[in-house]
Design a protein around this motif. Sequence first.
Motif, mmCIF file in Angstrom:
data_model
loop_
_atom_site.group_PDB
_atom_site.id
_atom_site.type_symbol
_atom_site.label_atom_id
_atom_site.label_comp_id
_atom_site.label_asym_id
_atom_site.label_seq_id
_atom_site.Cartn_x
_atom_site.Cartn_y
_atom_site.Cartn_z
ATOM 1 N N ARG A 233 0.868 -1.018 0.216
ATOM 2 C CA ARG A 233 -0.072 0.012 -0.102
ATOM 3 C C ARG A 233 0.946 1.173 -0.017
ATOM 4 N NH1 ARG A 233 -5.146 -1.255 1.903
ATOM 5 N NH2 ARG A 233 -5.655 0.879 1.771
ATOM 6 N N GLU A 234 2.129 1.303 0.562
ATOM 7 C CA GLU A 234 2.896 2.286 0.791
ATOM 8 C C GLU A 234 3.607 2.524 -0.388
ATOM 9 O OE1 GLU A 234 5.027 2.258 4.709
ATOM 10 O OE2 GLU A 234 3.209 3.569 5.459
ATOM 11 N N GLU A 235 4.185 1.422 -1.205
ATOM 12 C CA GLU A 235 5.201 1.819 -2.018
ATOM 13 C C GLU A 235 4.306 1.814 -3.569
ATOM 14 O OE1 GLU A 235 8.287 2.143 -1.882
ATOM 15 O OE2 GLU A 235 8.357 2.230 0.266
ATOM 16 N N PHE A 236 3.272 1.053 -3.481
ATOM 17 C CA PHE A 236 2.422 1.235 -4.908
ATOM 18 C C PHE A 236 1.147 1.987 -4.556
ATOM 19 C CE2 PHE A 236 5.620 -1.849 -5.245
ATOM 20 C CZ PHE A 236 5.949 -1.926 -6.531
ATOM 21 N N SER A 237 1.139 3.144 -3.917
ATOM 22 C CA SER A 237 -0.140 3.771 -3.462
ATOM 23 C C SER A 237 -0.687 4.364 -4.666
ATOM 24 C CB SER A 237 0.457 5.043 -2.433
ATOM 25 O OG SER A 237 1.278 6.011 -3.126
ATOM 26 N N ASP A 238 -0.081 4.241 -5.810
ATOM 27 C CA ASP A 238 -0.843 4.847 -7.006
ATOM 28 C C ASP A 238 -1.594 3.740 -7.746
ATOM 29 O OD1 ASP A 238 1.517 3.235 -7.774
ATOM 30 O OD2 ASP A 238 2.102 5.059 -9.285
ATOM 31 N N ILE A 239 -1.843 2.560 -7.111
ATOM 32 C CA ILE A 239 -2.618 1.408 -7.565
ATOM 33 C C ILE A 239 -3.749 1.626 -7.133
ATOM 34 C CG2 ILE A 239 -3.110 -0.928 -7.393
ATOM 35 C CD1 ILE A 239 0.048 -1.338 -7.694
ATOM 36 N N GLU A 240 -4.908 1.802 -7.724
ATOM 37 C CA GLU A 240 -6.471 2.040 -7.008
ATOM 38 C C GLU A 240 -6.700 0.582 -6.736
ATOM 39 O OE1 GLU A 240 -10.473 3.717 -9.054
ATOM 40 O OE2 GLU A 240 -8.815 4.415 -10.029
ATOM 41 N N ILE A 241 -7.172 0.917 -5.432
ATOM 42 C CA ILE A 241 -7.938 -0.397 -5.125
ATOM 43 C C ILE A 241 -9.344 -0.446 -4.878
ATOM 44 C CG2 ILE A 241 -7.998 -1.987 -2.857
ATOM 45 C CD1 ILE A 241 -5.129 -1.428 -2.273
#
Length: 206
Positions: free
Chosen positions: A109-117
């Motif tokens: 979540r922190e390192e790939f925060s630009d992935i929309e969940i």
Amino acid sequence: MLFSQESNKQLSLINPDYIEGFLTHEAKWANSHNAKKDYLGCGMLYYALAYMSKAHVCVCLGSGGGFVPRVMRQAQKDLNLDEAKTILVDANIGGYGTPVWLSPDHFFREEFSDIEIIMDLTKNVARGNPDWKIDYLHIDVDHSFDGAHADFKNYLPLMNRPGIITFHDTCGKLPCAKVIEVIKEKGYEVVDFKEFGAGVAIIYLH
Ligand SMILES: C[S@@+](CC[C@H](N)C(=O)[O-])C[C@H]1O[C@@H](n2cnc3c(N)ncnc32)[C@H](O)[C@@H]1O
């Protein structure tokens, strides 16, 4: 800059430290994609498909450790694609494992925060987004025959053309593997790499 044969010996397209430190780090179930530590396994295939097709819209249906969406997003970042996005859909209902990334401070979540969940059932998300034009879709949620078949049918109208779908768990241990036979019978182009990891098939739509 030109590279001599001598300097090429030091160069590589892949960066094992980055793979181990970011793409497979705390990515539970990466092994089901034949990936481990600094080896990308089928992740190399997912990366290649997103990169080759310059996929602006990548959607991953289900990911316990975030491995597949990370690789999709990495390809988009490496391409510097304008307005590209990767979306992960997972309702956290388990069945074949539940997400390890639920805490906002999880590495993924922190390192790939630009992935929309989007935390909802795949059928609800498909129904709620009839205008989506997905370039690359990965299916790995409900592993029953009916559930996986429904995911394929529900997302087919949301696919761009040309479009690519990868379908996980085709090795034959789970009922969803039989969906691939149905998809082939319908005349879609399918290549099934069932011997790699838990098996993955590519469905090419054009
Ligand atoms: C854990 S993954 C399977 C393991 C996988 N190979 C991986 O790479 O993580 C399956 C995920 O799908 C989710 N799931 C199952 N059925 C679903 C549905 N109908 N809609 C949305 N998510 C679902 C579960 O919460 C789970 O996190």
